[in-house]
Motif scaffolding. Structure first.
Motif, PDB file in Angstrom:
ATOM      1  N   GLY A 216       0.803  -1.217   0.000  1.00 32.03           N
ATOM      2  CA  GLY A 216       0.000   0.000   0.000  1.00 32.03           C
ATOM      3  C   GLY A 216       0.833   1.263   0.000  1.00 32.03           C
ATOM      4  N   THR A 217       2.098   1.140   0.432  1.00 33.55           N
ATOM      5  CA  THR A 217       2.992   2.303   0.512  1.00 33.55           C
ATOM      6  C   THR A 217       4.189   2.160  -0.424  1.00 33.55           C
ATOM      7  N   LEU A 218       4.998   1.132  -0.226  1.00 34.20           N
ATOM      8  CA  LEU A 218       6.238   1.019  -1.000  1.00 34.20           C
ATOM      9  C   LEU A 218       5.991   0.704  -2.467  1.00 34.20           C
ATOM     10  N   TRP A 219       5.044  -0.179  -2.773  1.00 38.31           N
ATOM     11  CA  TRP A 219       4.807  -0.540  -4.177  1.00 38.31           C
ATOM     12  C   TRP A 219       4.395   0.677  -5.010  1.00 38.31           C
ATOM     13  N   PRO A 220       3.360   1.440  -4.628  1.00 40.09           N
ATOM     14  CA  PRO A 220       3.030   2.620  -5.448  1.00 40.09           C
ATOM     15  C   PRO A 220       4.132   3.670  -5.453  1.00 40.09           C
ATOM     16  N   LEU A 221       4.842   3.839  -4.339  1.00 40.51           N
ATOM     17  CA  LEU A 221       5.936   4.803  -4.302  1.00 40.51           C
ATOM     18  C   LEU A 221       6.995   4.442  -5.339  1.00 40.51           C
ATOM     19  N   CYS A 222       7.447   3.204  -5.335  1.00 38.51           N
ATOM     20  CA  CYS A 222       8.530   2.794  -6.228  1.00 38.51           C
ATOM     21  C   CYS A 222       8.094   2.738  -7.680  1.00 38.51           C
ATOM     22  N   HIS A 223       6.782   2.686  -7.922  1.00 35.90           N
ATOM     23  CA  HIS A 223       6.269   2.701  -9.295  1.00 35.90           C
ATOM     24  C   HIS A 223       5.706   4.072  -9.685  1.00 35.90           C
ATOM     25  N   TYR A 224       6.052   5.087  -8.884  1.00 37.20           N
ATOM     26  CA  TYR A 224       5.734   6.488  -9.228  1.00 37.20           C
ATOM     27  C   TYR A 224       4.231   6.760  -9.256  1.00 37.20           C
ATOM     28  N   ARG A 225       3.454   6.049  -8.461  1.00 36.63           N
ATOM     29  CA  ARG A 225       2.005   6.259  -8.411  1.00 36.63           C
ATOM     30  C   ARG A 225       1.653   6.871  -7.057  1.00 36.63           C
ATOM     31  N   LEU A 226       2.053   8.120  -6.877  1.00 40.00           N
ATOM     32  CA  LEU A 226       1.879   8.766  -5.578  1.00 40.00           C
ATOM     33  C   LEU A 226       0.408   8.955  -5.224  1.00 40.00           C
TER      34      LEU A 226
ATOM     35  N   LEU B 276      -1.814   6.834  -5.440  1.00 41.54           N
ATOM     36  CA  LEU B 276      -2.315   5.592  -4.858  1.00 41.54           C
ATOM     37  C   LEU B 276      -1.601   5.232  -3.556  1.00 41.54           C
ATOM     38  N   LEU B 277      -0.635   6.053  -3.156  1.00 39.51           N
ATOM     39  CA  LEU B 277       0.144   5.760  -1.952  1.00 39.51           C
ATOM     40  C   LEU B 277      -0.661   6.091  -0.702  1.00 39.51           C
ATOM     41  N   THR B 278      -0.688   5.167   0.237  1.00 40.19           N
ATOM     42  CA  THR B 278      -1.261   5.425   1.553  1.00 40.19           C
ATOM     43  C   THR B 278      -0.197   5.121   2.597  1.00 40.19           C
ATOM     44  N   PHE B 279      -0.105   5.984   3.601  1.00 42.75           N
ATOM     45  CA  PHE B 279       0.852   5.770   4.677  1.00 42.75           C
ATOM     46  C   PHE B 279       0.112   5.847   6.004  1.00 42.75           C
TER      47      PHE B 279
END
Length: 473
Positions: free
Chosen positions: A84-94, A96-99
């Motif tokens: 939910g956090t690292l996958w969208p971050l590393c794929h540039y989908r901010l 969709l990022l939840t922290f």
């Protein structure tokens, strides 16, 4: 010879067939089988108050150690922070990022749990190789418990640029975690550059030639290790498919038409809506291909319980239906959309029959489908790979038609070029790509990382050695 210990979230069972397990699992199992070792990971099962000790069993020269997790810890670690956090971050989908701090704490709690369970199984001279973003803090936790042996980490997905990475509230803590490894492997030189730029500009680490990093009182090395495939096995599968039942069924269903193929996990990083739109644009802007080309998209379901993935599936079904509704004839369906996985041999047959391979992720660490497509081709009559410039494989497969996955019309034009490309150019482009696929196999990748991790402390001195007064300038 030091024992190899592999840590990964996913562990390939010794009973799992190679065709199902996939290239990475097969290569890791092969490396362990050759030198003997331990494979440690999650069992795939959850239970309330799980035991600290893993279930341990042996098969051949490999010892397997599988650990159960608490349901809430597993959710926070895997679905929450890792995906939910690292996958969208590393794929540039901010977007969709939840922290959530609870997920961050659960992620670290699971890494602590893994370290405590792994430590009693380790020997002082073991070489520990940790895989992927699920376990970035593991080395730090093992160091806290007193393990001083060699530990390496490989990051299978992209590493984002500093501007993107800084969006993560826990950005500095994660890189501090990485500094407790001896060797950090990334897929491409661009990934290495992104991480080293962050370290030097944001947290004021020292960067020496060759990717050696000094951070606080620790030093480690960062380098690119582009992953490959089992090229020989894939070539063999493709050759064996000729004349077999599956190839005959595929040929009969196509009725002489040209085939374009895409194979991607159903994930928002893979650019599937854009790929569908580009195929529709191909039929719209280049009407000569109507009723002459069929696009097959294999997209096995992934994380189907997550709302973003459910929305993506609905979007693709609507797009696919719209394309077929606009262009289909009574004897031709332009787009075939399949939501299930296939064995490696079946995929090899599909790749070999297709004139165009379409691999257009919005961002990808490497993308081994691109390399599999190349390996499966008939050298006398090869297909053409249309490849996103944002896949790690684009750095290596220079014979591909590189495209911007955000440019729908550009992708459609590339598909048209691939479909009409003369044989001589197709052969030249394929040869360029195949030379790389044959040189950098999964086995070479695996051995290179292990060799360099084995020797890394020879360069640095004992594990945990500090820079002292000899900091690089």
């Amino acid at each position: 010879m030091a024992r190899l210990v592999i840590v990964s979230n996913r562990v390939a069972s010794p009973k799992e067939r190679a065709a199902k397990a996939g290239g990475l699992a097969v290569a890791l199992r092969e490396a362990l089988s050759q030198r003997g070792g331990l494979w440690f990971g999650w069992s795939g099962e959850t239970e309330v108050n799980p035991p600290e000790a893993p279930k341990v069993f042996r098969s051949g020269r490999v010892t397997y150690a599988l650990l159960n997790l608490d349901p809430e810890d597993q959710r926070a670690h895997y679905a929450g922070y890792a995906n939910g956090t690292l996958w969208p971050l590393c794929h540039y989908r901010l977007g969709l990022l939840t922290f959530r701090r609870a997920d961050w704490e659960g992620y670290r709690r699971v890494n602590e749990h893994f370290a405590r369970a792994l430590l009693p199984l380790l020997k002082p001279d073991d070489i520990v190789w940790v895989h992927d973003y699920h376990f970035m803090p593991l080395a730090k936790e093992l160091r806290k418990l007193g393990f001083e042996g060699r530990i390496g980490y490989f990051h299978h997905i992209p590493w984002p640029t500093p501007e993107v990475y800084l969006s993560l509230p826990s950005h500095a803590a994660l890189v501090d975690d990485l500094s407790h490894y001896d060797l950090v492997g990334l897929q491409t030189e661009n990934d290495v550059r992104a991480l080293l730029t962050y370290i030097s500009s944001e947290i004021h680490g020292w960067i020496a030639p060759g990717g050696t990093v000094g951070l606080k009182d620790r030093r480690f090395r960062v380098a690119a290790y582009p992953i490959g495939i089992d090229a020989e096995a894939f070539v063999s599968d493709a050759k064996k498919s000729v004349g077999k039942d599956e190839e005959r069924r595929l040929n009969e269903s196509l009725a002489g038409r040209t085939l374009a193929v895409g194979v991607d996990r159903l994930d928002y990083s893979k650019g599937l809506p854009g790929k569908f739109a580009a195929f529709g644009e191909l039929l719209r802007s280049f009407p000569e291909h109507r009723s002459k080309v069929t696009m097959m998209q294999v997209a096995p379901l992934s994380r189907s319980e997550v709302s973003e993935y459910q929305a993506l599936r609905r979007e693709l079904e609507e797009l696919g239906g719209a394309i077929n509704g606009e262009f289909a004839e009574f004897d031709w369906v332009p787009l075939r959309y399949l939501n299930r996985p296939f064995q490696r041999a079946t995929l090899a047959a599909i790749y070999r029959r297709s004139r165009v391979g379409v691999v257009t992720p919005l961002r990808d660490g490497m993308n081994l489908v691109a390399k599999e497509y190349v390996a499966a081709q008939d050298p006398e009559d090869p297909g053409v790979l249309v490849l996103s410039r944002f896949a790690g494989a684009a750095d290596e497969l220079k014979g591909s038609l590189l495209v911007n996955p955000y440019d729908i019309e550009g992708m459609a034009a590339a598909m048209d070029r691939a479909l009409t490309m003369p044989l001589e150019e197709r052969q030249q482009r394929w040869r360029t790509n195949m030379d790389n696929v044959e040189t950098n196999t999964i086995h070479h990748w695996c051995q290179r990382f292990i060799d360099e991790l084995t020797n890394v402390t020879d360069q640095f001195g004992p594990a945990g050695d500090t820079w002292g007064n000899a900091r690089p300038q």
